[in-house]
Every structure is written in structure tokens, then in C-alpha cells.
Write an enzyme that holds these catalytic residues in place. Structure first.
Site, short mmCIF file in Angstrom:
data_model
loop_
_atom_site.label_atom_id
_atom_site.label_comp_id
_atom_site.label_asym_id
_atom_site.label_seq_id
_atom_site.Cartn_x
_atom_site.Cartn_y
_atom_site.Cartn_z
N LYS A 11 92.56 -17.27 67.47
CA LYS A 11 93.60 -17.26 66.45
C LYS A 11 93.07 -16.74 65.09
O LYS A 11 91.85 -16.65 64.88
CB LYS A 11 94.16 -18.68 66.30
CG LYS A 11 94.87 -19.20 67.57
CD LYS A 11 95.50 -20.57 67.32
CE LYS A 11 96.23 -21.10 68.53
NZ LYS A 11 96.95 -22.37 68.24
N TYR A 51 105.55 -18.16 71.30
CA TYR A 51 105.66 -19.62 71.16
C TYR A 51 107.10 -20.11 71.25
O TYR A 51 107.41 -21.20 70.75
CB TYR A 51 105.00 -20.06 69.85
CG TYR A 51 103.50 -20.25 69.95
CD1 TYR A 51 102.93 -21.13 70.89
CD2 TYR A 51 102.63 -19.58 69.10
CE1 TYR A 51 101.56 -21.32 70.97
CE2 TYR A 51 101.24 -19.77 69.17
CZ TYR A 51 100.72 -20.64 70.12
OH TYR A 51 99.36 -20.84 70.21
N ASN A 114 93.77 -24.33 64.94
CA ASN A 114 92.85 -24.88 65.94
C ASN A 114 92.14 -23.81 66.77
O ASN A 114 91.74 -24.04 67.90
CB ASN A 114 93.56 -25.92 66.82
CG ASN A 114 94.74 -25.35 67.56
OD1 ASN A 114 95.03 -24.16 67.45
ND2 ASN A 114 95.42 -26.19 68.32
N HIS A 117 93.98 -20.43 71.69
CA HIS A 117 95.06 -20.81 72.60
C HIS A 117 94.59 -20.62 74.03
O HIS A 117 93.88 -19.66 74.33
CB HIS A 117 96.29 -19.90 72.38
CG HIS A 117 97.26 -19.92 73.53
ND1 HIS A 117 98.24 -20.89 73.64
CD2 HIS A 117 97.37 -19.15 74.64
CE1 HIS A 117 98.92 -20.68 74.77
NE2 HIS A 117 98.41 -19.63 75.39
N GLU A 128 102.24 -14.88 79.94
CA GLU A 128 101.50 -14.57 78.70
C GLU A 128 100.62 -13.34 78.88
O GLU A 128 100.55 -12.48 77.98
CB GLU A 128 100.67 -15.79 78.29
CG GLU A 128 101.57 -16.94 77.82
CD GLU A 128 100.82 -18.25 77.57
OE1 GLU A 128 101.49 -19.23 77.22
OE2 GLU A 128 99.58 -18.30 77.74
N1 UDP Z 1 100.78 -27.35 66.71
C1 UDP Z 1 100.92 -27.81 65.41
N2 UDP Z 1 101.28 -29.11 65.20
C2 UDP Z 1 101.51 -29.98 66.23
C3 UDP Z 1 101.39 -29.49 67.56
C4 UDP Z 1 101.02 -28.18 67.76
O1 UDP Z 1 100.72 -27.05 64.46
O2 UDP Z 1 101.84 -31.13 65.99
C5 UDP Z 1 100.38 -25.94 66.94
C6 UDP Z 1 98.91 -25.81 67.33
O3 UDP Z 1 98.39 -24.63 66.74
C7 UDP Z 1 98.99 -25.69 68.83
C8 UDP Z 1 100.27 -24.89 69.02
O4 UDP Z 1 101.14 -25.38 68.01
O5 UDP Z 1 97.85 -25.06 69.37
C9 UDP Z 1 100.94 -25.03 70.37
O6 UDP Z 1 101.12 -26.41 70.64
P1 UDP Z 1 100.77 -27.00 72.08
O7 UDP Z 1 101.31 -28.38 72.12
O8 UDP Z 1 101.22 -26.03 73.13
O9 UDP Z 1 99.17 -27.11 72.03
P2 UDP Z 1 98.03 -26.30 72.83
O10 UDP Z 1 98.59 -25.91 74.17
O11 UDP Z 1 97.68 -25.09 71.99
O12 UDP Z 1 96.89 -27.27 72.93
MG MG Z 2 100.36 -25.02 74.71
#
Ligand code: UDP
Ligand code: MG
Length: 140
Positions: A11, A51, A114, A117, A128
Site C-alpha cells: 500500500k 474495495y 497497514n 493487502h 482481484e
Molecule cells: N480498515 C480500516 N478500518 C477498519 C477496518 C479496515 O481502515 O476498522 C481498512 C484497512 O486498511 C484494511 C482494509 O480497510 O486493510 C480492508 O479491511 P478488511 O477488513 O478487509 O481487512 P484486511 O483483509 O485488509 O485485513
Molecule cells: Mg480484506
């Protein structure tokens, strides 16, 4: 377990801090192979599509902004059980909850920023990967 392919994004918070090599080293240490990789700048529409599953969530606006804040590196990773293997080395979404040694524990700034992805299932990985790579860009 079968050989799978998963989709990864390094990212903007990672590219900004020059961490693409450090993260790739953690990926390769697990045995996953980077079989496609390119650096791109996502458009707003591409980030919203990518997303879309989260478009009703309160963090959606911030998430899209963070994904278009700078370049990203999109990747296809291949290996035994690649989807779970990559989720394991990524660590929990919230870096404070991620296991030591994982990409997010070592490098993430916050839940929003974070660093990387990883696809969550075989079906989402296929969708994807197809969004970002054509067949002849993937060299296994
Ligand atoms: N995210 C966020 N706040 C939250 C949950 C998710 O900003 O409370 C963002 C974070 O960057 C995350 C992305 O949205 O990686 C997608 O969320 P997901 O639950 O799919 O997490 P991941 O699969 O990336 O672990
Ligand atoms: Mg996810």
C-alpha cells in the site's frame, strides 16, 4: 495442500517509506513466490471498485483516500496454500493485534495504514488478480 495464487498490494504507506524490498523479503521467506509484480497509481474509481465490498463501512472514504495517496505495488503470489500463507505473514488487520514478525506488526502504522493487502479466499483472489493482471503478465 494445493498450489494457489493470491493477490497482494503493497500500500502507499509502504511505498512512501521505501519498504517494498523489506516486505518482499518477508513474503519470500515464507516460500511464497512473487510471480507477477508492478508499481501503479490507483485511480479513485479503481480503488472504489477494489474495495467495493466495504463501501457501506464508515472507514470507506478514508480507505479509498489512503489507497490513492501514492503509488502501490500490485503482486500475484504463488505457493502451497498461498491465500492462508499470505494472510498469516500479513498479520491481523490491526497492527497492534498482529503477531510479532508479521508484515503488519513490523511495518504498519495503523489499522488504516497497514502496509499490505492479501486476498481472503480463492474466489476473491481470482477476481482481484483479474482486475490487475492479464494472463501473460503472470510468470509462474
Ligand atoms: N480498515 C480500516 N478500518 C477498519 C477496518 C479496515 O481502515 O476498522 C481498512 C484497512 O486498511 C484494511 C482494509 O480497510 O486493510 C480492508 O479491511 P478488511 O477488513 O478487509 O481487512 P484486511 O483483509 O485488509 O485485513
Ligand atoms: Mg480484506
Amino acid at each position: 495442500m494445493a498450489i494457489e495464487r493470491t493477490f497482494s498490494i503493497l500500500k502507499p504507506d509502504a511505498t512512501r517509506r521505501n519498504l517494498t524490498g523489506a516486505i518482499n523479503a518477508l513474503i519470500e521467506k515464507t516460500g511464497l513466490r512473487i510471480v507477477a509484480q508492478k508499481r501503479v497509481r490507483m485511480t479513485r474509481a479503481q480503488a472504489e471498485t477494489f474495495y467495493a465490498v466495504h463501501n457501506a463501512r464508515p472507514f470507506f472514504g478514508e480507505l479509498v483516500e489512503s489507497m490513492i495517496a501514492g503509488p502501490v505495488v500490485v503482486q500475484v503470489l504463488e505457493g502451497e496454500g498461498a491465500i492462508k500463507a499470505y494472510r498469516d505473514v500479513l498479520g491481523a488487520t490491526d497492527p497492534k493485534k498482529a503477531e510479532p514478525g508479521t508484515i503488519r506488526a513490523e511495518h504498519a502504522i495503523s489499522v488504516g495504514e497497514n502496509s499490505a493487502h492479501g486476498s481472503d479466499a480463492v474466489e476473491t483472489a481470482q477476481v482481484e488478480i483479474a482486475q490487475w493482471f492479464s494472463g501473460n503478465e503472470i510468470v509462474g
